[in-house]
Design a protein around this motif. Structure first.
Motif, PDB file in Angstrom:
ATOM      1  N   UNK A   1      -7.167   4.468   7.137  1.00 15.62           N
ATOM      2  CA  UNK A   1      -6.097   4.111   6.217  1.00 15.62           C
ATOM      3  C   UNK A   1      -6.229   5.083   5.074  1.00 15.62           C
ATOM      4  N   UNK A   2      -5.223   5.884   4.844  1.00 12.39           N
ATOM      5  CA  UNK A   2      -5.437   6.909   3.826  1.00 12.39           C
ATOM      6  C   UNK A   2      -4.487   6.752   2.654  1.00 12.39           C
ATOM      7  N   UNK A   3      -5.016   7.103   1.536  1.00 11.34           N
ATOM      8  CA  UNK A   3      -4.227   7.165   0.315  1.00 11.34           C
ATOM      9  C   UNK A   3      -3.625   5.839  -0.114  1.00 11.34           C
ATOM     10  N   UNK A   4      -4.120   4.772   0.454  1.00 10.26           N
ATOM     11  CA  UNK A   4      -3.546   3.464   0.075  1.00 10.26           C
ATOM     12  C   UNK A   4      -3.974   3.106  -1.340  1.00 10.26           C
ATOM     13  N   UNK A   5      -3.206   2.241  -1.971  1.00  8.65           N
ATOM     14  CA  UNK A   5      -3.477   1.927  -3.373  1.00  8.65           C
ATOM     15  C   UNK A   5      -4.872   1.389  -3.595  1.00  8.65           C
ATOM     16  N   UNK A   6      -5.292   0.454  -2.750  1.00  6.25           N
ATOM     17  CA  UNK A   6      -6.600  -0.167  -2.977  1.00  6.25           C
ATOM     18  C   UNK A   6      -7.746   0.696  -2.479  1.00  6.25           C
ATOM     19  N   UNK A   7      -7.462   1.615  -1.596  1.00  2.00           N
ATOM     20  CA  UNK A   7      -8.534   2.386  -0.984  1.00  2.00           C
ATOM     21  C   UNK A   7      -8.217   3.856  -1.164  1.00  2.00           C
TER      22      UNK A   7
ATOM     23  N   UNK B   1      -9.880   6.310  -1.355  1.00  2.00           N
ATOM     24  CA  UNK B   1     -10.631   7.270  -0.544  1.00  2.00           C
ATOM     25  C   UNK B   1     -10.270   7.151   0.921  1.00  2.00           C
TER      26      UNK B   1
ATOM     27  N   UNK C   1       0.801  -1.219   0.000  1.00  2.00           N
ATOM     28  CA  UNK C   1       0.000   0.000   0.000  1.00  2.00           C
ATOM     29  C   UNK C   1       0.835   1.271   0.000  1.00  2.00           C
TER      30      UNK C   1
ATOM     31  N   UNK D   1       2.122   2.791   2.357  1.00  2.00           N
ATOM     32  CA  UNK D   1       1.731   3.697   3.458  1.00  2.00           C
ATOM     33  C   UNK D   1       2.770   3.579   4.567  1.00  2.00           C
TER      34      UNK D   1
END
Lengths: 459, 915
Positions: free
Chosen positions: B587-593, B595, A351, A353
């Protein structure tokens, strides 16, 4: 005598129109009825619980890098954090930490109970098939876990004092707090987890590989489940709790749970680090930090305030004995500071992150299995787990199949020190073993009588 | 309380019921027709039981119903900010306390203790009462004790003001025209500011002109400008009302028109133009009567562009309104050591604040006389109020002058706020009356339903490029960090009540009321509230022993007891509410999410079992009329308000450290009296009456949870508010002062080390006056009537915040009261006020003063033309009156009044012509 009329009371003509009185105002906040009429609200509320957990008062600080980790003596504290490392429970700092943890953890437990209440009340809302059952089971497991986290801090080890009472069990939002003895409470927690695990096995995408994602509903891909309490994490926590019970049944349970995780093979140890210095592939469950907040905490401690590793980690001789150990990636090249592990450049692999706050790791599963086997006198089994673990870590050990129980015990302790740097788990291991003294950050040792238990704040 | 109506009076009953509507309470007037006739005798001013006649009220104030009511009903106290808003036409009180505070300060509900206002049986808002045309009033009753309030239930928990409007006169068509016009003048007697000479002298003495003699000289040349007069005017206002009515025993009608086109206030630019049209139709046939009233009011109001009056106090008197070239400067004294933004400059721009309100009400009433004893009646009222407020701040305003170049497009602001209220109210009643020999019985069974919806929205746009772009359409974007706002609120109630009234021989009366209702504003697990009241009355003058007594006309003893509920919390104290935390996703800005995983959480703690406030009240009272001249009434009441909402500490394991609980008690006990004594009556027709009334209330905080008390005290220490059991809930607290140190000019306190400390705060006094009310003379002489009424208040303490603010914390660079010259200046000076460097005066006993007030509230003279004389002018009746109101005000504590909008002395000429 004149007849007097008795005036009858007006009858209440309230019929089924009691809904007529349920009117909520529309302002900046939202009322429950209107809000929880679709699945997204439930999912968002679930996110809200994890957001509470990752705050600085809980896992974003006090229970990890900013607090409990120093109790493990692995780092040399500066003036500000000295009271924690010195187990000075009377100090303002530690008292403040205890109050925050107690308050925030119980608020998170309340939130779990509240969401459970809503899931049970709003039966008319349409959920993606299986999603509701998963959430209910997840909340059950999470609530038990949070209670256990409080037990780990505020109770002595079960075998040291089985009758201690302190942490109360909150069954629902309206229930009275239930005061159970140490052993009873841990037993109850294990029971709750067992029930939750049974449900999670059927409905958790991490086992079924069926995601509940839909238009505008996110977060339930099996890969995303590691951000939340999932089937494997529940197994891990159950293993932890069962191990601490100190009974034969407990050890069997612990080993069985560990085996279930290991045998399913869903998780694997990291082989290279790349930018993922937290080794997120090994996390059974980790919390998403608040953007770069955890990195900022890490930088503040290791870069700005210059906190260094203490002699407990013994990095130099560790490096000498096992130069390829993957865990050295967490440390600076001079082996003094742990700034790389949670630096802003350390990113979760898929991700991209910031590094996760680990809650349950594969490494711990192996170590729990090893310890359980050891307590069952299955030295071969212990060796099996330990050697696999060490190998996967690209590390080295002097153990052989013929090593004694004492040697295994020492190795487990060493691995606990190394595996959980910065994660706040070492203190709990010492507590479980109820060691009378532990190596101190000063180089000597510190007597641990009466120092294992945090003091429950008075209201 | 409910009184009996003789069966003989039934004929007029129907009509009475139609017009008075709802409850038996409003039907009751006197206990004999004889008294009714007597009181209509010209000039005689009676208080009929608890009700005040419209006639009387108009003599105490020709146009403002609330002001007139306050003269006769000393237990009514307007909210604290009424002192600030003075004669502002657009001011509506946010709360009215009857007999004293019933909530613990610091909670939200304290700000909105409002009695129920009932007009002809249906509820109206305080806005409508503030604009109520006093000419429509037939009588007003203020219900304060449980026995009378109980029938109104929880909405009447803070008291009830019952207004009854005039009956329609039957007969041939009758037109009445009423005119009220007059002049207002500002009352600045409480202000005593320095003039230019004094201010310059002070500044020179303080050394502000060292090395700058030139500036001093140029300022001397500017002369003196009295800035307090700059925003003021002497407006001539006029109000016109026409009523056309007539009809017969079957049909009665009335058309009503109102216009106040020039209703200006004493601050330039402020106005409130009110137009209304109404119709009323009554139809009676055999046992059935129906009436419908429809009214539409339109109000255009504007606030003065001169802003807040207090700002003019600060402007230095050596600054002139216009610069040398005749243009108003935006900053006065620019470039000097004390520049000031000019409030006058703002008025040269096209900024405005205006409001347009439209109010519609339609009330249908019907009564059906099923049998001689049984009547079914009801009403249905529909109310719709719509309000739009526009505020424009010109881009040239001083406010935007500090904006950097890149934000220059954000100058100018236009804000819109809209408010919409819709109310449906219904009542249905079954009334049974009968008499058996000397026993009279009146029983009532009723149901009441009330549903209202209030919704409002507001938004602000910025970026209006020029002074002429004065509409929202010209705004470029929404104001930064001010999001659109809005609110939707529904209020629903359903209740049933039963009342019974029994009278034996006209001597002994008893009545009882019970009401049960369910309200959406109550907590979900405690949504049904009960009220009850019992009243007993002994007409002693009817007893054989006194009936022969010539001296005593009337002697009534009465007592009552009851419990009434009151609202005291908001929705989010009894229900869980949630909010999204958009800035804190899990969880922010993650690839799958992309939004992020949005976070939602509960933002409050709540108690679904929170109870309403419960007022237990009892009273005893007596009424005495003697010698046909003296009428005295006295009443002792005692109200204990229980179950007040406070915070209590909670077991943290439940998830919250505090919890709302019902654990506070306040007691209001006191005596109310009124006296009407005929002190002169001679053969020439001159009669004079002395009127005195008053209330002595004692407020006591009986009980409050320790947790809340400590928390409140810690939070409010620096504002001089504390809670102490046994003292008044709004008592004044401060640290005892040991005077001003002559060496430093700083205040020394009597506590430890002479410093101010929250721990040294002590009780300083009770703001409730020991006695307050009105007194005066009323009289008639032939066709003339006159009155002169004073209002008094004595014994209450006040914290003179004005003196603290304007003198003790005065800024030498700005203007202020003349006392500024007595501030400490140098070592060794024994000064009354601290030095000029003092920026903060914490609560100190130095400013606690006793406030005794005496004001001349009304001076009135009226003349009624003889019928013969009127006929010569083609009229059937003509009355003229001249009223002077609020002529003077004197207070023992010298405090500036009307800081936001000054008070006014008003002179009104009234005319009533009937054709």
């Amino acid at each position: 005598m004149k007849k007097y009329y008795i005036i009858a009371l007006a009858l209440l003509l309230f019929s089924s129109c009691s809904d007529w009185f349920d009117v909520a105002p529309k302002e900046e906040y939202i009322d429950e009825e209107a809000l929880f009429s679709s699945e997204s609200a439930f999912r968002n509320a679930m996110n809200g619980i994890y957001t509470e957990l990752r705050g600085r008062d809980l896992y974003g600080g006090n229970l990890t890098l900013g607090g409990v980790e120093f109790m493990g003596q692995t780092f040399v504290p500066d003036e500000a954090l000295k009271p924690v490392a010195d187990f000075n429970y009377q100090s303002a700092l530690v008292q403040g930490m205890a109050e925050s943890v107690w308050e925030k953890m119980y608020h998170a437990i309340y939130s779990c109970n509240n969401l459970t209440r809503l899931l049970q009340k709003k039966t008319d809302v349409v959920f993606v098939e299986g999603s509701r059952e998963m959430m209910l089971a997840e909340l059950k497991a999470l609530r038990a876990t949070l209670h256990y986290e409080l037990v780990r801090l505020f109770h002595p080890q079960v075998t040291a004092n089985a009758d201690f009472k302190g942490v109360v069990w909150m069954e629902s939002t309206t229930a009275e707090p239930v005061l159970l003895s140490n052993r009873e409470l841990v037993t109850k927690i294990v029971l709750e987890l067992t029930g939750a695990i049974g449900e999670l096995k059927k409905y958790d995408p991490v086992t079924t590989r069926v995601s509940y994602n839909s238009d505008a509903l996110f977060g339930t891909n099996s890969a995303d489940r590691v951000w939340k309490m999932n089937y494997y994490a529940a197994l891990g926590v159950k293993a932890r709790a069962s191990l601490s019970l100190g009974t034969a049944a407990g050890y069997t349970d612990a080993r069985a749970c560990a085996d279930a995780v290991i045998d399913d093979g869903y998780f694997a140890f990291a082989t290279t680090a790349g930018t993922d210095l937290g080794f997120s592939a090994e996390h059974l469950w980790g919390l998403a930090p608040a953007d770069t907040d955890f990195s900022e905490l890490s930088d503040e401690l290791f870069v700005d305030r210059g906190i260094v590793l203490s002699g407990v980690a013994d990095a130099v001789s560790w490096k000498a004995g096992a130069a390829d150990d993957l865990r050295f990636k967490w440390l600076t090249t001079d082996l003094t500071s742990m700034s790389p592990k949670y630096a802003a450049t350390s990113l979760v692999k898929d991700t991209e992150t910031p590094a996760r706050i680990a809650m349950v790791k594969l490494g711990e599963i192996y170590l729990i299995a090893a310890e359980a086997a050891l307590e069952q006198n299955d030295l071969a089994g212990t060796y099996g787990y330990l050697s696999t673990f060490v190998t996967k870590r690209f590390s080295r050990t002097t153990l052989t199949e013929l090593s004694t129980a004492e040697e295994f015990r020492a190795e487990i302790c060493t691995q606990y020190v190394r595996e959980f740097l910065g994660e706040g788990q070492l203190f709990y291991a010492y507590k479980r073993w109820n060691l009378s003294s532990i190596p101190s950050y000063t180089g000597g040792s510190v007597d641990m009588t009466n120092k294992y238990t945090w003091i429950i704040p008075t209201n | 309380m409910i009184k009996l109506l003789r069966v003989k009076e039934r004929k007029s009953l129907l009509l009475g019921m139609l017009l008075l509507g709802s409850t038996a309470v409003t039907m009751a007037q006197t206990d004999s027709r004889q008294d009714v006739r007597d009181s209509q005798e010209k000039g005689k001013v009676w208080n009929m039981g608890e009700s005040l006649s419209g006639e009387q009220l108009r003599r105490f104030h020709p146009t403002d119903l609330l002001k007139a009511l306050q003269v006769m009903e000393p237990s009514l106290r307007l909210a604290g900010d009424a002192e600030l808003y003075g004669s502002d036409l657009n001011y509506v009180p946010k709360s009215i306390d009857i007999r004293g505070k019933k909530s613990i300060l610091g909670t939200d509900m304290e700000e909105s203790a409002m009695p129920l206002i009932v007009v002809d049986g249906y509820e109206v808002s305080i806005d409508r009462l503030a604009d109520f045309d006093i000419h429509r009033v037939k009588s007003v009753s203020v219900l304060k004790d449980a026995a009378a309030m109980a029938i109104y239930g929880i909405r009447g928990g803070n008291g009830v003001i019952v207004v009854t409007t005039n009956d329609i006169h039957s007969g041939t068509l009758r037109v009445t025209y009423r005119f009220d016009g007059g002049v207002d003048m500002a009352d600045l007697s409480s202000y005593d500011l320095m003039n230019a000479r004094q201010k310059l002298a002070l500044e020179k003495e303080m050394g502000l002109y060292e090395g700058n003699e030139e500036l001093y000289q140029s300022r001397l040349k500017n002369g003196n400008t009295n800035w307090l007069e700059v925003p003021l005017q002497k407006p001539f206002r006029h109000k016109h009302q026409i009523e056309v009515e007539g009809g017969d025993s079957t049909m009665l009608y009335r058309v009503y028109l109102l216009a106040t086109p020039g209703n200006k206030g004493i601050m330039k630019g402020s106005k409130r133009d009110h137009y209304a049209v109404g119709t009323r139709l009554n139809y009676t046939h055999k046992g059935l009567s129906i009436s419908d009233e429809l009214r539409v009011d339109v109000i255009y109001s504007k606030d003065s562009p001169y802003g807040i009056f207090m700002n003019y106090m600060a402007i230095n008197p050596y600054y002139r309104k216009y610069a040398a070239d005749g243009v108003a400067e935006s900053v006065l004294g620019e470039g000097t050591f004390n520049p000031q933004p000019s409030p006058f400059y703002e008025t040269t721009l096209s900024s405005f604040s205006k409001n347009r309100a439209t109010r519609v009400i339609n009330n249908v009433q019907a009564a059906w006389e099923i049998t001689g004893e049984l009547t079914l009646s009801g009403h249905f009222a529909f109310t719709k109020d719509f309000n739009k407020q526009d505020q424009f701040v010109s881009p040239k305003s001083y406010r935007f002058m500090g904006l950097p170049i890149e934000d220059s497009e954000l100058a100018g602001e236009y804000g819109i706020r809209r408010n919409n209220t819709t109310v449906y109210e219904e009542k249905l009643m079954l009334n049974y009356r009968n008499e058996f020999g000397r026993h009279h019985l009146n029983a009532l069974l009723g149901i009441h339903s009330y549903a209202s919806k209030v919704y409002s929205d507001n938004y602000t746009g910025v970026g209006l490029a020029s002074d002429h772009m004065n509409y929202i359409s010209f705004a470029q974007k929404y104001a930064f960090d001010r999001k659109p706002g809005g609110r939707e609120f529904r209020d629903r109630l359903f209740g049933g009540y039963a009342a019974a009234s029994y009278d034996y021989d006209g001597r002994y009366e008893a009545d009882a009321v019970l009401r049960v209702e369910k309200s959406s504003r109550l907590a979900p697990k405690k949504q049904v509230a009960t009220s009850w009241g019992i009243n007993g009355r002994w007409n002693v003058h009817r007893e054989a022993m006194l009936s022969g007594c010539k001296r005593v006309d009337r002697l009534v003893l009465q007592a009552g007891v009851g419990v009434t509920p009151g609202f005291q919390f908001d929705y989010n104290q009894v229900n869980p509410v949630y909010a999204y935390d958009i800035d804190n996703p899990y969880l922010n800005g993650a690839k799958n999410n992309s939004l992020g995983l949005v976070t939602l959480s509960q933002v409050n703690h709540y108690n679904p079992r929170l109870k309403w406030r419960s007022d237990r009240n009892f009273y005893v009272g007596a009424e005495l009329s003697m010698w046909e001249r003296l009428e005295a009434r006295v009443r002792y009441y005692n109200t204990l308000s229980r179950d007040l909402v406070v915070l209590k500490g909670n077991d943290i394991a439940t998830g919250f450290a505090e919890k709302w609980v019902n654990d506070g008690e306040i007691r209001n006990a006191g005596v109310e009296f009124s006296l009407n004594a005929g002190i002169w009556k001679d053969a020439e027709g001159l009669s004079l009456n002395l009127l005195v009334n008053g209330i002595a209330n004692k407020n006591e905080l009986v009980k409050v949870s320790d947790y809340y008390r400590l928390k409140y005290n810690a939070e409010y220490a620096e504002t001089g508010r504390q809670l102490t059991e046994g003292k008044a809930v709004n008592a004044i607290y401060a640290v005892k002062s040991a005077g001003i140190d002559p060496a430093t000019g700083k205040e020394i306190y009597a506590g430890n080390r002479g410093e101010w400390s929250a721990g040294d705060i002590t009780y300083q006094g009770d703001p409730t006056p020991k006695l307050a009310g009105s007194f005066g003379l009323t009289g008639t002489y032939g066709n003339w009537d006159f009155n002169c009424m004073f209002r008094y208040s004595f014994g209450g303490k006040v914290y003179n915040q004005e003196a603290a603010e304007f003198t003790d914390m005065a800024d030498l660079n700005a203007n202020g009261p003349v006392q500024m010259r007595d501030k400490w200046r140098k070592a060794g000076q024994d000064a009354k006020w601290q030095g000029f460097d003092n920026r903060l005066t914490l609560p100190t006993s130095r400013f606690v003063e006793t406030r005794n007030i005496l004001s001349l509230s009304s001076l009135h003279v009226g003349y009624r033309f003889d019928a013969a004389l009127a006929e010569k002018m083609y009229m059937t009746g003509l009355r003229v009156a001249l009223s002077c109101n609020d002529l003077f005000y004197s207070s023992s504590a010298k405090m500036e009044r009307g800081l936001i909008y000054p008070f006014a002395r008003s002179f009104t000429l009234s005319l009533q012509a009937t054709f």
